[in-house]
Write a protein that holds these residues in place. Structure first.
Motif, PDB file in Angstrom:
ATOM      1  N   ALA A  58       0.823  -1.203   0.000  1.00 46.79           N
ATOM      2  CA  ALA A  58       0.000   0.000   0.000  1.00 46.79           C
ATOM      3  C   ALA A  58       0.859   1.255   0.000  1.00 46.79           C
ATOM      4  O   ALA A  58       0.563   2.234  -0.699  1.00 46.79           O
ATOM      5  CB  ALA A  58      -0.931   0.000   1.217  1.00 46.79           C
ATOM      6  N   ALA A  59       1.942   1.245   0.768  1.00 49.25           N
ATOM      7  CA  ALA A  59       2.820   2.414   0.826  1.00 49.25           C
ATOM      8  C   ALA A  59       3.501   2.658  -0.521  1.00 49.25           C
ATOM      9  O   ALA A  59       3.597   3.799  -0.997  1.00 49.25           O
ATOM     10  CB  ALA A  59       3.863   2.228   1.921  1.00 49.25           C
ATOM     11  N   VAL A  60       3.968   1.597  -1.167  1.00 51.91           N
ATOM     12  CA  VAL A  60       4.642   1.753  -2.459  1.00 51.91           C
ATOM     13  C   VAL A  60       3.668   2.254  -3.522  1.00 51.91           C
ATOM     14  O   VAL A  60       3.982   3.168  -4.300  1.00 51.91           O
ATOM     15  CB  VAL A  60       5.290   0.419  -2.889  1.00 51.91           C
ATOM     16  N   VAL A  61       2.459   1.683  -3.570  1.00 49.00           N
ATOM     17  CA  VAL A  61       1.464   2.101  -4.551  1.00 49.00           C
ATOM     18  C   VAL A  61       1.028   3.539  -4.301  1.00 49.00           C
ATOM     19  O   VAL A  61       0.890   4.341  -5.243  1.00 49.00           O
ATOM     20  CB  VAL A  61       0.246   1.146  -4.523  1.00 49.00           C
ATOM     21  N   GLY A 106       2.224  -8.853  -3.838  1.00 48.92           N
ATOM     22  CA  GLY A 106       3.468  -8.761  -4.593  1.00 48.92           C
ATOM     23  C   GLY A 106       3.267  -8.099  -5.941  1.00 48.92           C
ATOM     24  O   GLY A 106       4.088  -7.293  -6.391  1.00 48.92           O
ATOM     25  N   ILE A 107       2.159  -8.422  -6.621  1.00 46.98           N
ATOM     26  CA  ILE A 107       1.888  -7.813  -7.931  1.00 46.98           C
ATOM     27  C   ILE A 107       1.674  -6.301  -7.794  1.00 46.98           C
ATOM     28  O   ILE A 107       2.200  -5.495  -8.578  1.00 46.98           O
ATOM     29  CB  ILE A 107       0.661  -8.490  -8.571  1.00 46.98           C
ATOM     30  N   ALA A 108       0.887  -5.891  -6.777  1.00 49.91           N
ATOM     31  CA  ALA A 108       0.650  -4.461  -6.566  1.00 49.91           C
ATOM     32  C   ALA A 108       1.950  -3.728  -6.236  1.00 49.91           C
ATOM     33  O   ALA A 108       2.230  -2.640  -6.757  1.00 49.91           O
ATOM     34  CB  ALA A 108      -0.370  -4.268  -5.449  1.00 49.91           C
ATOM     35  N   GLU A 109       2.772  -4.339  -5.382  1.00 52.02           N
ATOM     36  CA  GLU A 109       4.038  -3.713  -5.006  1.00 52.02           C
ATOM     37  C   GLU A 109       5.001  -3.660  -6.187  1.00 52.02           C
ATOM     38  O   GLU A 109       5.726  -2.666  -6.378  1.00 52.02           O
ATOM     39  CB  GLU A 109       4.662  -4.483  -3.852  1.00 52.02           C
ATOM     40  N   LEU A 110       4.989  -4.705  -7.014  1.00 54.30           N
ATOM     41  CA  LEU A 110       5.831  -4.710  -8.212  1.00 54.30           C
ATOM     42  C   LEU A 110       5.444  -3.580  -9.152  1.00 54.30           C
ATOM     43  O   LEU A 110       6.314  -2.925  -9.743  1.00 54.30           O
ATOM     44  CB  LEU A 110       5.710  -6.069  -8.920  1.00 54.30           C
ATOM     45  N   ALA A 111       4.141  -3.337  -9.308  1.00 51.01           N
ATOM     46  CA  ALA A 111       3.690  -2.251 -10.178  1.00 51.01           C
ATOM     47  C   ALA A 111       4.204  -0.910  -9.674  1.00 51.01           C
ATOM     48  O   ALA A 111       4.675  -0.064 -10.461  1.00 51.01           O
ATOM     49  CB  ALA A 111       2.165  -2.249 -10.266  1.00 51.01           C
ATOM     50  N   GLY A 112       4.131  -0.696  -8.351  1.00 50.02           N
ATOM     51  CA  GLY A 112       4.636   0.563  -7.801  1.00 50.02           C
ATOM     52  C   GLY A 112       6.126   0.726  -7.992  1.00 50.02           C
ATOM     53  O   GLY A 112       6.614   1.801  -8.365  1.00 50.02           O
ATOM     54  N   LEU A 113       6.889  -0.353  -7.749  1.00 46.92           N
ATOM     55  CA  LEU A 113       8.342  -0.278  -7.951  1.00 46.92           C
ATOM     56  C   LEU A 113       8.693  -0.053  -9.419  1.00 46.92           C
ATOM     57  O   LEU A 113       9.666   0.646  -9.737  1.00 46.92           O
ATOM     58  CB  LEU A 113       8.995  -1.566  -7.439  1.00 46.92           C
ATOM     59  N   ALA A 114       7.909  -0.633 -10.339  1.00 46.67           N
ATOM     60  CA  ALA A 114       8.158  -0.432 -11.767  1.00 46.67           C
ATOM     61  C   ALA A 114       7.943   1.032 -12.149  1.00 46.67           C
ATOM     62  O   ALA A 114       8.674   1.586 -12.988  1.00 46.67           O
ATOM     63  CB  ALA A 114       7.255  -1.341 -12.593  1.00 46.67           C
ATOM     64  N   ALA A 129      11.217  -9.761 -13.033  1.00 48.11           N
ATOM     65  CA  ALA A 129      12.184  -8.873 -13.688  1.00 48.11           C
ATOM     66  C   ALA A 129      11.667  -8.344 -15.021  1.00 48.11           C
ATOM     67  O   ALA A 129      12.078  -7.258 -15.464  1.00 48.11           O
ATOM     68  CB  ALA A 129      13.514  -9.601 -13.900  1.00 48.11           C
ATOM     69  N   PHE A 130      10.772  -9.082 -15.664  1.00 47.98           N
ATOM     70  CA  PHE A 130      10.305  -8.656 -16.984  1.00 47.98           C
ATOM     71  C   PHE A 130       9.586  -7.297 -16.944  1.00 47.98           C
ATOM     72  O   PHE A 130       9.941  -6.388 -17.705  1.00 47.98           O
ATOM     73  CB  PHE A 130       9.405  -9.738 -17.587  1.00 47.98           C
ATOM     74  N   PRO A 131       8.543  -7.100 -16.096  1.00 49.88           N
ATOM     75  CA  PRO A 131       7.911  -5.774 -16.060  1.00 49.88           C
ATOM     76  C   PRO A 131       8.857  -4.679 -15.605  1.00 49.88           C
ATOM     77  O   PRO A 131       8.740  -3.526 -16.048  1.00 49.88           O
ATOM     78  CB  PRO A 131       6.745  -5.955 -15.082  1.00 49.88           C
ATOM     79  N   LEU A 132       9.809  -5.022 -14.730  1.00 48.39           N
ATOM     80  CA  LEU A 132      10.792  -4.023 -14.309  1.00 48.39           C
ATOM     81  C   LEU A 132      11.648  -3.579 -15.489  1.00 48.39           C
ATOM     82  O   LEU A 132      11.901  -2.383 -15.677  1.00 48.39           O
ATOM     83  CB  LEU A 132      11.667  -4.600 -13.200  1.00 48.39           C
ATOM     84  N   ALA A 133      12.084  -4.553 -16.301  1.00 44.24           N
ATOM     85  CA  ALA A 133      12.885  -4.215 -17.483  1.00 44.24           C
ATOM     86  C   ALA A 133      12.081  -3.382 -18.472  1.00 44.24           C
ATOM     87  O   ALA A 133      12.605  -2.441 -19.096  1.00 44.24           O
ATOM     88  CB  ALA A 133      13.399  -5.494 -18.141  1.00 44.24           C
TER      89      ALA A 133
END
Length: 388
Positions: free
Chosen positions: A37-40, A83-91, A144-148
């Motif tokens: 939640a914080a990352v998003v 994890g998916i929500a946090e990955l989106a925010g980090l991306a 790693a794919f969405p991050l790339a």
């Protein structure tokens, strides 16, 4: 653009909506739910904002994600959604860093985000009953794919920005060269001719006919130089751009008008007359008084350039109901041979005057008047300026 206040409310609502159900359903998942939640929420905000730089935000959300992974002790099957929500925010942060940060800061930020994403992918695989490296590697590649992709999009936008800046620099350099060429080829040439004619006039006595021809050539050269300078100014100004004038070292006002008209009368055949309400100067703001002076100055300059046969110029500055100040400059130079279109299509002076008058809340007019031309404006008198 979405207002910052509304964006903050939206980010806070998203964070609460993500975390609140976990308190009721599974408190063990609260750690990773709070991290996601914080990352998003941070990604939704237009960060960096104010004094919070982007590298600091990237470091904060990455460290928070890594700590959440280390502290989580819940079941592995609850990691996926968060994890998916946090990955989106980090991306999102990875894309911003790739686009906006300097190269060194960008590399460090992307490395920190990559470590956070790697830890994110290992949250579930390291907590299953029999973990193996194949599942961990597969999870890392999937994350790693969405991050790339985000980094690639950021780098692409960065290249577009750099090319746009380079194109602007090249265009400005070309424009400066064109202006320098015009100044050298036209303005400098005409000014040189004026200097040579003036030097020739000092070599001896000249009969009246020769002197008139000499003065006429000097005048024509000066007018051509002014026309070239007007063309250069139009090149420098963008279409629809308001003219930004440097602040003068001295602010002129109504009290300077008599001296201005005396100089005008002494240097030409036209006689200038001033009709001024003497009590008006005390009721005008400094900006309004300076604007009136510049309106009169530009109008007299145009009389010299476009109404050379004018013999009379009447300048009137009157107080009118409103309270307002009405200004008019009228000449009798219709017989100068300059057409209405030619008078109106002079340099950039009238356009700049119109912008100056409108900037102080006034209205500007210019057009034919009986046997000549009229320039006028109406300016409001500020109530605060009239109070003692």
């Amino acid at each position: 653009m979405i207002p910052m206040r509304r964006l903050r409310v939206t980010a806070a609502g998203v964070a609460v909506a993500m975390v609140a159900p976990m308190v009721l359903v599974s408190p063990d998942v609260l750690v990773i739910a709070f991290s996601a939640a914080a990352v998003v929420a941070a990604a939704l905000l237009s960060l960096p904002a104010g004094r919070v730089p982007l590298p600091g935000v990237v470091a904060a959300v990455s460290v928070l994600s890594i700590l959440a992974g280390l502290l989580y002790r819940g079941p592995p099957d609850s990691v996926g959604v968060w994890g998916i929500a946090e990955l989106a925010g980090l991306a999102v942060f990875a894309g911003r860093a790739a686009r906006w940060l300097p190269t060194r800061q960008m590399v460090l930020s992307e490395a920190v985000i990559a470590v956070a994403v790697a830890g994110l992918s290992l949250r579930a695989t390291l907590r299953i009953a029999t973990p193996n490296w194949q599942e961990s590697l597969t999870g890392a590649l999937v994350y790693a794919f969405p991050l790339a992709c985000a980094i690639g999009v950021g780098l692409y936008l960065r290249s577009l920005d750099e090319r746009r800046v380079a194109a602007v620099v090249r265009a400005r350099r070309t424009q400066r060269l064109d202006v320098a060429r015009d100044l050298h080829d036209f303005v400098a040439h005409e000014v040189t001719g004026i200097v040579l004619e003036a030097q020739a006039a000092q070599l001896g006595d000249h009969n009246p006919d020769h002197a008139r021809d000499l003065y006429r050539r000097i005048e024509e050269s000066g007018l051509r130089a002014l026309t070239s300078m007007d063309h250069t100014l139009r090149m420098l100004r963008e279409p629809g751009e308001r003219e930004q004038e440097p602040r003068p070292t001295r602010l002129y006002g109504l009290h300077d008008l008599p001296d201005l008209l005396d100089r005008f009368t002494a240097t030409g055949p036209a006689r200038a007359e001033l009709c001024l309400d003497h009590g008006l100067d005390a009721t005008l703001s400094r900006e309004a008084g300076t604007t009136i002076y510049h309106v009169v100055l530009e109008a007299l300059t145009n009389v010299r350039r476009h109404a050379r046969t004018a013999t009379r110029v009447t300048v009137s500055v009157r107080a009118t109901p409103g309270p307002k100040a009405a200004v008019s400059i009228i000449d009798n130079g219709r017989g100068s041979g300059i057409t209405r279109r030619g008078r109106r299509a002079g340099g950039t002076g009238l356009a700049a005057l119109s912008e100056r008058v409108e900037a102080v809340g006034g209205a500007f007019t210019a057009g034919p008047e009986e046997d000549g031309w009229r320039v006028g404006c109406i300016l409001p008198v500020e109530v605060s300026a009239r109070e003692p």
